[in-house]
Motif scaffolding. Structure first.
Motif, PDB file in Angstrom:
ATOM      1  N   TRP A 141     -78.916  22.107  19.117  1.00 37.15           N
ATOM      2  CA  TRP A 141     -80.312  21.928  18.743  1.00 37.15           C
ATOM      3  C   TRP A 141     -81.006  23.254  18.456  1.00 37.15           C
ATOM      4  CZ3 TRP A 141     -83.602  17.552  21.101  1.00 37.15           C
ATOM      5  CH2 TRP A 141     -83.014  16.333  20.794  1.00 37.15           C
ATOM      6  N   THR A 142     -80.542  24.320  19.074  1.00 37.86           N
ATOM      7  CA  THR A 142     -81.148  25.628  18.860  1.00 37.86           C
ATOM      8  C   THR A 142     -81.129  25.991  17.383  1.00 37.86           C
ATOM      9  OG1 THR A 142     -80.402  26.282  21.050  1.00 37.86           O
ATOM     10  CG2 THR A 142     -81.060  28.042  19.566  1.00 37.86           C
ATOM     11  N   VAL A 143     -80.022  25.730  16.721  1.00 36.94           N
ATOM     12  CA  VAL A 143     -79.887  26.038  15.289  1.00 36.94           C
ATOM     13  C   VAL A 143     -80.891  25.229  14.476  1.00 36.94           C
ATOM     14  CG1 VAL A 143     -78.306  25.913  13.322  1.00 36.94           C
ATOM     15  CG2 VAL A 143     -77.464  26.641  15.557  1.00 36.94           C
ATOM     16  N   GLN A 144     -81.045  23.945  14.793  1.00 33.27           N
ATOM     17  CA  GLN A 144     -81.970  23.094  14.051  1.00 33.27           C
ATOM     18  C   GLN A 144     -83.433  23.440  14.348  1.00 33.27           C
ATOM     19  OE1 GLN A 144     -81.082  21.057  11.604  1.00 33.27           O
ATOM     20  NE2 GLN A 144     -79.017  21.812  11.993  1.00 33.27           N
ATOM     21  N   ALA A 145     -83.731  23.717  15.610  1.00 39.62           N
ATOM     22  CA  ALA A 145     -85.109  24.039  15.991  1.00 39.62           C
ATOM     23  C   ALA A 145     -85.582  25.337  15.355  1.00 39.62           C
ATOM     24  CB  ALA A 145     -85.226  24.127  17.505  1.00 39.62           C
ATOM     25  N   ALA A 146     -84.652  26.206  14.987  1.00 36.49           N
ATOM     26  CA  ALA A 146     -85.010  27.475  14.350  1.00 36.49           C
ATOM     27  C   ALA A 146     -85.701  27.267  13.012  1.00 36.49           C
ATOM     28  CB  ALA A 146     -83.758  28.335  14.170  1.00 36.49           C
ATOM     29  N   HIS A 147     -85.589  26.084  12.440  1.00 39.61           N
ATOM     30  CA  HIS A 147     -86.181  25.810  11.127  1.00 39.61           C
ATOM     31  C   HIS A 147     -87.634  25.337  11.212  1.00 39.61           C
ATOM     32  CE1 HIS A 147     -82.418  26.486   9.078  1.00 39.61           C
ATOM     33  NE2 HIS A 147     -81.818  25.717   9.975  1.00 39.61           N
ATOM     34  N   THR A 148     -88.157  25.126  12.425  1.00 41.06           N
ATOM     35  CA  THR A 148     -89.572  24.763  12.531  1.00 41.06           C
ATOM     36  C   THR A 148     -90.410  26.019  12.363  1.00 41.06           C
ATOM     37  OG1 THR A 148     -89.562  24.987  14.940  1.00 41.06           O
ATOM     38  CG2 THR A 148     -89.158  22.776  14.037  1.00 41.06           C
ATOM     39  N   ASN A 149     -91.604  25.868  11.844  1.00 41.69           N
ATOM     40  CA  ASN A 149     -92.484  26.999  11.574  1.00 41.69           C
ATOM     41  C   ASN A 149     -93.454  27.187  12.747  1.00 41.69           C
ATOM     42  OD1 ASN A 149     -94.552  28.727  10.627  1.00 41.69           O
ATOM     43  ND2 ASN A 149     -94.006  28.226   8.524  1.00 41.69           N
ATOM     44  N   THR A 150     -93.185  28.180  13.568  1.00 42.02           N
ATOM     45  CA  THR A 150     -93.988  28.431  14.762  1.00 42.02           C
ATOM     46  C   THR A 150     -95.434  28.753  14.408  1.00 42.02           C
ATOM     47  OG1 THR A 150     -92.018  29.238  15.881  1.00 42.02           O
ATOM     48  CG2 THR A 150     -94.120  29.774  16.899  1.00 42.02           C
ATOM     49  N   TRP A 151     -95.656  29.470  13.301  1.00 46.27           N
ATOM     50  CA  TRP A 151     -97.017  29.838  12.910  1.00 46.27           C
ATOM     51  C   TRP A 151     -97.849  28.615  12.530  1.00 46.27           C
ATOM     52  CZ3 TRP A 151     -98.678  34.154  14.603  1.00 46.27           C
ATOM     53  CH2 TRP A 151     -97.797  35.220  14.777  1.00 46.27           C
ATOM     54  N   ILE A 152     -97.224  27.671  11.859  1.00 44.88           N
ATOM     55  CA  ILE A 152     -97.948  26.440  11.518  1.00 44.88           C
ATOM     56  C   ILE A 152     -98.272  25.670  12.792  1.00 44.88           C
ATOM     57  CG2 ILE A 152     -97.692  24.167  10.436  1.00 44.88           C
ATOM     58  CD1 ILE A 152     -96.286  25.528   8.120  1.00 44.88           C
ATOM     59  N   GLY A 153     -97.314  25.574  13.696  1.00 48.59           N
ATOM     60  CA  GLY A 153     -97.564  24.900  14.967  1.00 48.59           C
ATOM     61  C   GLY A 153     -98.671  25.578  15.756  1.00 48.59           C
ATOM     62  N   ALA A 154     -98.680  26.910  15.757  1.00 48.87           N
ATOM     63  CA  ALA A 154     -99.713  27.667  16.475  1.00 48.87           C
ATOM     64  C   ALA A 154    -101.087  27.448  15.833  1.00 48.87           C
ATOM     65  CB  ALA A 154     -99.366  29.148  16.499  1.00 48.87           C
ATOM     66  N   PHE A 155    -101.124  27.435  14.499  1.00 50.20           N
ATOM     67  CA  PHE A 155    -102.387  27.185  13.802  1.00 50.20           C
ATOM     68  C   PHE A 155    -102.926  25.795  14.158  1.00 50.20           C
ATOM     69  CE2 PHE A 155    -104.757  25.450  10.192  1.00 50.20           C
ATOM     70  CZ  PHE A 155    -105.801  26.372  10.136  1.00 50.20           C
ATOM     71  N   ASN A 156    -102.050  24.806  14.135  1.00 50.76           N
ATOM     72  CA  ASN A 156    -102.486  23.448  14.476  1.00 50.76           C
ATOM     73  C   ASN A 156    -102.940  23.355  15.937  1.00 50.76           C
ATOM     74  OD1 ASN A 156    -102.681  21.839  12.248  1.00 50.76           O
ATOM     75  ND2 ASN A 156    -100.621  21.017  12.386  1.00 50.76           N
ATOM     76  N   THR A 157    -102.337  24.148  16.807  1.00 50.68           N
ATOM     77  CA  THR A 157    -102.780  24.192  18.206  1.00 50.68           C
ATOM     78  C   THR A 157    -104.203  24.734  18.279  1.00 50.68           C
ATOM     79  OG1 THR A 157    -100.512  24.522  18.951  1.00 50.68           O
ATOM     80  CG2 THR A 157    -102.263  25.124  20.508  1.00 50.68           C
ATOM     81  N   LEU A 158    -104.463  25.795  17.562  1.00 51.01           N
ATOM     82  CA  LEU A 158    -105.810  26.376  17.517  1.00 51.01           C
ATOM     83  C   LEU A 158    -106.811  25.368  16.951  1.00 51.01           C
ATOM     84  CD1 LEU A 158    -107.670  28.846  17.842  1.00 51.01           C
ATOM     85  CD2 LEU A 158    -107.043  29.478  15.500  1.00 51.01           C
ATOM     86  N   VAL A 159    -106.425  24.652  15.917  1.00 53.65           N
ATOM     87  CA  VAL A 159    -107.306  23.645  15.313  1.00 53.65           C
ATOM     88  C   VAL A 159    -107.672  22.572  16.339  1.00 53.65           C
ATOM     89  CG1 VAL A 159    -107.375  21.755  13.617  1.00 53.65           C
ATOM     90  CG2 VAL A 159    -106.571  24.027  12.925  1.00 53.65           C
ATOM     91  N   LEU A 160    -106.672  22.051  17.049  1.00 49.34           N
ATOM     92  CA  LEU A 160    -106.956  20.995  18.027  1.00 49.34           C
ATOM     93  C   LEU A 160    -107.787  21.501  19.195  1.00 49.34           C
ATOM     94  CD1 LEU A 160    -103.767  18.746  18.262  1.00 49.34           C
ATOM     95  CD2 LEU A 160    -105.964  18.254  17.198  1.00 49.34           C
TER      96      LEU A 160
END
Length: 189
Positions: free
Chosen positions: A48-67
């Motif tokens: 799963w580590t290989v697959q999870a590497a393809h998620t965009n942490t910056w987008i997730g962080a931005f959405n966290t800030l938005v919420l």
């Protein structure tokens, strides 16, 4: 005249508040089961580590800030409602709704990019969990925005101001779920 269900009290709290807490408890069971199965499966599969590497942490962080920002406006809306200022509460709920809409818009662009890159719900188990958990959360964000619109419309007329607190509680729950999803789906790589 308000329906009797809105004026009664059960278990020492208004029935609307009790209903919101029952919904949240049932949602905790749903998300808790999903996240527990995700964690257990992830601990057993190093791939799963290989697959999870393809998620965009910056987008997730931005959405966290938005919420989190939208939760602030929900708190301020509750304060305005307690002060009897329905129009102000409605405007602040509108800001919260904009945050929810921005979250969904960013999520749509993110998913479009991931799907075009070949990462679909059927790609492997990681992406299956990813889309299921994030998708279920997104549905809750959409539901919150729709219900908030109904509550804001009434608040604008200084009606049913107690509902501002109820939708705020639900919105904070949606935020807390994201606080768990963000590190599990975006950071733990």
């Amino acid at each position: 005249m308000r329906p009797i269900a809105n004026t009664r009290s059960a278990a020492g709290m208004p029935t609307g508040l009790l209903a919101v807490w029952w919904v949240i408890i049932s949602e905790i069971v749903i998300f808790g089961g999903l996240l527990a199965s995700y964690i257990m499966h992830r601990l057993a599969h190093d791939a799963w580590t290989v697959q999870a590497a393809h998620t965009n942490t910056w987008i997730g962080a931005f959405n966290t800030l938005v919420l989190l920002t939208s939760s602030l406006s929900a708190v301020l809306a509750h304060k305005a409602a307690e002060e009897g200022n329905g129009p102000k509460a409605a405007k602040l709920l509108g800001a919260t709704m904009c945050g929810g809409a921005l979250f969904i818009t960013v999520k749509a662009f993110e998913w479009t990019h991931e799907i075009h890159a070949g990462f679909t719900i059927t790609s492997n188990t990681f992406w299956s969990f990813y889309y299921t958990a994030a998708g279920l959360h997104a549905l809750h964000v959409i539901a919150g925005v729709v219900i908030m619109g109904i509550v804001a419309n009434a608040a604008r007329k200084n009606q049913e101001l107690h509902r501002v607190e109820l939708i705020g509680i639900y919105w904070h729950f949606v935020d807390v779920v994201w606080i768990f999803l963000f590190p599990l789906l975006y950071i733990a790589k």
